[in-house]
Design an enzyme around this catalytic site. Structure first.
Site, PDB file in Angstrom:
ATOM      1  N   GLY A 243       0.761  -1.242   0.000  1.00  0.00           N
ATOM      2  CA  GLY A 243       0.000   0.000   0.000  1.00  0.00           C
ATOM      3  C   GLY A 243       0.788   1.285   0.000  1.00  0.00           C
ATOM      4  O   GLY A 243       0.197   2.373  -0.107  1.00  0.00           O
ATOM      5  N   GLU A 285       3.772  -6.773   1.428  1.00  0.00           N
ATOM      6  CA  GLU A 285       3.241  -7.073   0.094  1.00  0.00           C
ATOM      7  C   GLU A 285       3.192  -5.831  -0.798  1.00  0.00           C
ATOM      8  O   GLU A 285       2.124  -5.454  -1.286  1.00  0.00           O
ATOM      9  CB  GLU A 285       1.806  -7.606   0.199  1.00  0.00           C
ATOM     10  N   PRO A 286       4.313  -5.183  -1.057  1.00  0.00           N
ATOM     11  CA  PRO A 286       4.240  -4.001  -1.923  1.00  0.00           C
ATOM     12  C   PRO A 286       3.961  -4.389  -3.368  1.00  0.00           C
ATOM     13  O   PRO A 286       4.447  -5.408  -3.861  1.00  0.00           O
ATOM     14  CB  PRO A 286       5.633  -3.384  -1.781  1.00  0.00           C
ATOM     15  N   GLY A 287       3.157  -3.605  -4.027  1.00  0.00           N
ATOM     16  CA  GLY A 287       2.915  -3.778  -5.460  1.00  0.00           C
ATOM     17  C   GLY A 287       3.368  -2.524  -6.177  1.00  0.00           C
ATOM     18  O   GLY A 287       4.471  -2.442  -6.721  1.00  0.00           O
ATOM     19  N   ARG A 288       2.523  -1.509  -6.090  1.00  0.00           N
ATOM     20  CA  ARG A 288       2.766  -0.242  -6.776  1.00  0.00           C
ATOM     21  C   ARG A 288       4.179   0.312  -6.530  1.00  0.00           C
ATOM     22  O   ARG A 288       4.876   0.704  -7.460  1.00  0.00           O
ATOM     23  CB  ARG A 288       1.755   0.785  -6.272  1.00  0.00           C
ATOM     24  N   ARG A 323      -6.250   4.082 -15.150  1.00  0.00           N
ATOM     25  CA  ARG A 323      -6.222   4.757 -13.843  1.00  0.00           C
ATOM     26  C   ARG A 323      -6.798   6.180 -13.868  1.00  0.00           C
ATOM     27  O   ARG A 323      -7.578   6.531 -12.973  1.00  0.00           O
ATOM     28  CB  ARG A 323      -4.811   4.748 -13.249  1.00  0.00           C
ATOM     29  N   TYR A 327      -9.911   6.204 -11.407  1.00  0.00           N
ATOM     30  CA  TYR A 327      -9.668   6.762 -10.066  1.00  0.00           C
ATOM     31  C   TYR A 327      -9.369   8.258 -10.108  1.00  0.00           C
ATOM     32  O   TYR A 327      -8.852   8.787  -9.125  1.00  0.00           O
ATOM     33  CB  TYR A 327      -8.443   6.107  -9.419  1.00  0.00           C
ATOM     34  N   CYS A 354     -14.123   5.688 -27.585  1.00  0.00           N
ATOM     35  CA  CYS A 354     -15.407   6.334 -27.828  1.00  0.00           C
ATOM     36  C   CYS A 354     -16.145   6.608 -26.521  1.00  0.00           C
ATOM     37  O   CYS A 354     -17.237   6.090 -26.296  1.00  0.00           O
ATOM     38  CB  CYS A 354     -16.219   5.434 -28.750  1.00  0.00           C
ATOM     39  N   GLU A 355     -15.493   7.367 -25.637  1.00  0.00           N
ATOM     40  CA  GLU A 355     -16.098   7.753 -24.351  1.00  0.00           C
ATOM     41  C   GLU A 355     -15.537   9.119 -24.013  1.00  0.00           C
ATOM     42  O   GLU A 355     -14.320   9.330 -24.114  1.00  0.00           O
ATOM     43  CB  GLU A 355     -15.671   6.791 -23.225  1.00  0.00           C
TER      44      GLU A 355
HETATM   45  C1  LIG Z   1      -3.322  -4.804  -3.968  1.00  0.00           C
HETATM   46  C2  LIG Z   1      -2.771  -5.504  -2.783  1.00  0.00           C
HETATM   47  C3  LIG Z   1      -1.458  -5.282  -2.391  1.00  0.00           C
HETATM   48  C4  LIG Z   1      -0.552  -4.276  -3.065  1.00  0.00           C
HETATM   49  O1  LIG Z   1      -0.982  -2.979  -2.938  1.00  0.00           O
HETATM   50  P1  LIG Z   1      -0.073  -1.781  -3.480  1.00  0.00           P
HETATM   51  O2  LIG Z   1      -0.836  -0.571  -3.157  1.00  0.00           O
HETATM   52  O3  LIG Z   1       0.090  -1.982  -4.935  1.00  0.00           O
HETATM   53  O4  LIG Z   1       1.227  -1.855  -2.751  1.00  0.00           O
HETATM   54  C5  LIG Z   1      -0.968  -6.009  -1.335  1.00  0.00           C
HETATM   55  N1  LIG Z   1      -1.745  -6.906  -0.677  1.00  0.00           N
HETATM   56  C6  LIG Z   1      -3.020  -7.142  -1.023  1.00  0.00           C
HETATM   57  C7  LIG Z   1      -3.803  -8.126  -0.274  1.00  0.00           C
HETATM   58  C8  LIG Z   1      -3.582  -6.441  -2.077  1.00  0.00           C
HETATM   59  O5  LIG Z   1      -4.848  -6.647  -2.416  1.00  0.00           O
END
Ligand SMILES: *Cc1c(COP(=O)(O)O)cnc(C)c1O
Length: 429
Positions: A243, A285-288, A323, A327, A354-355
């Site tokens: 997050g 659990e980093p993604g972004r 995005r 958002y 087309c939006e």
């Molecule tokens: C989406 C998600 C993440 C990653 O979130 P980011 O904002 O991309 O870091 C981690 N854990 C869970 C369970 C998620 O759904």
């Protein structure tokens, strides 16, 4: 504009790593996602090193949904990452990338019995989202003659400063179990025949630029860990989720670095588990924040138009990057072939869909843009291609990986033939 270290302006062009984006777009066509491999590796190492400076048993689980390109997963697997997976498809991607099943966590608020069966079959731990799911996994594991290792997802009921669609840890969210009900959930798991509770999990939301919510979540999780230890749960991991945000507005926003995140969260975590006399692995659990800024989306200008405002019409829209439409997200845009020119006016960068909501970047001060120019949309590596669609029957873009002087496709562009590949014709037509 402030640029991350792998982006630069050289002789008027935007470069990514050792590559001129204008040449890449000429060679591979547009729209085109371009990712810098070394940037992803560097971000991963920042996380790992910052956390391990405080505590040894740390595992970074990359949130695969942010960008599921197999090559990128392989890069992260090579660095030692595990993954947070949300579907059989993401589980398959992580396993194919060579990730250790014990470094994966199968998440989700609505898993089918088939999802649970797959996780158990591969020895992947599951984060349960309801006591209904506990009953289901107990039966599925029993039918297999196996014991499922599980955690529950805690809803810490935190108000988090982010967009409501990505605030997953607020009391009203669909995710997790309210923390008041957590002890009962673990009692039920301890009593279940084919289940062993081994962890706890939370994820409070996405694109969070403040540290306090993470510290608060860590406090809640350590407090719950104490309750679980008293119930007799042997905790092998505590997963604090992902997050951490990134500064999409390069000159106005600042995001905490992984080091600052660790400095804020780790003392709470380490003191907490030490006081409890336990030493579970810490999972994050980093993604972004691992992949977003590694990638630019290159898109060609088809035309410009002076209407009630000045439009720059490009060949990528919300079919490639949803995005902004979904958002109201902000992405910096750079005119990649005029990157050293001063602004000449305010333009709205619009896609070909087309939006009327198909706007990539409203009201930006840009140099004098013309047909044929190249626009780079920055920070497109997370929830970019991953959320792309074939709306308006437009094929999805190619993805190119660069590393030092090398470059290679990590996904070719779709063709119109790809769009019809799954079509079936009813016999009466
Ligand atoms: C989406 C998600 C993440 C990653 O979130 P980011 O904002 O991309 O870091 C981690 N854990 C869970 C369970 C998620 O759904």
């Amino acid at each position: 504009m402030n640029l991350p270290p792998h982006l630069s302006v050289r002789e008027g062009h935007l470069w990514i790593g050792e590559h001129d984006t204008v040449r890449l777009a000429g060679e591979y066509g547009t729209p085109l996602y371009v990712t810098d491999e070394e940037r992803v590796r560097a971000r991963y190492r920042e996380y790992r090193d910052a956390l391990q400076a405080y505590y040894e048993p740390v595992q970074v689980l990359y949130a695969a949904k942010a960008n599921g390109n197999p090559a990128l997963l392989r890069v992260l697997a090579d660095e030692g990452a595990g993954a947070d997976v949300f579907s059989p498809g993401e589980l398959d991607l992580a396993l194919r990338a060579g990730m250790d099943p014990l470094r994966l966590l199968f998440n989700g608020s609505s898993k089918s019995r088939e999802d649970l069966r797959l996780a158990i079959e591969h020895g992947v731990r599951v984060s349960l989202d309801s006591t209904d799911e506990l009953r289901a996994i107990d039966e599925v594991a029993g039918a297999f003659g196996k014991t499922a290792e599980v955690s529950f997802r805690v809803n810490p009921a935190l108000e988090v400063p982010t967009h409501p669609k990505i605030a997953t840890g607020i009391a009203s969210s669909k995710f997790g179990i309210p923390h008041a009900e957590i002890p009962d959930a673990y009692r039920a798991a301890l009593a279940a025949e084919h289940v062993r509770p081994v962890g706890i999990h939370c994820h409070i939301g996405s694109q969070i630029l403040a540290l306090e919510p993470f510290v608060e979540a860590a406090r809640v999780m350590v407090w719950i860990a104490g309750e679980l230890v008293r119930l007799g749960v042997v905790l092998e991991f505590i997963d604090l989720g992902g997050g951490l945000g990134i500064p999409y507005r390069h000159d106005e926003e600042r995001a905490p670095t992984p080091r600052e995140y660790a400095d804020a969260v780790m003392p709470v975590f380490v003191d907490g588990v030490t006081a409890l006399g336990i030493r579970p692995a810490l999972w994050v659990e980093p993604g972004r924040s691992l992949v977003a800024d590694s990638t630019v989306l290159l898109t060609r200008v088809n035309s410009t138009k002076d209407a009630h405002r000045r439009f720059v019409n490009v060949d990528a829209g919300f079919n490639q990057l949803i995005r902004p439409a979904m958002y109201d997200a902000y992405h910096e845009v750079v005119v990649a072939n005029r990157a050293d020119q001063p602004p000449a006016g305010v333009c709205t960068v619009a896609g070909p869909i087309c939006e009327s909501g198909d706007i990539l970047a409203p009201d930006r001060a840009l140099p004098a843009v013309q047909e044929g120019d190249l626009i780079a949309v920055l920070d497109a590596g997370a929830y970019g291609f991953a959320m792309a669609s074939q709306y308006n029957a437009r094929p999805r873009a190619a993805e190119l990986l660069v590393r030092g002087p090398d470059r290679a496709l990590m996904r070719r562009a779709e063709t119109i033939d790809d769009l019809v590949g799954t079509r079936a014709t009813p016999p009466w037509l």
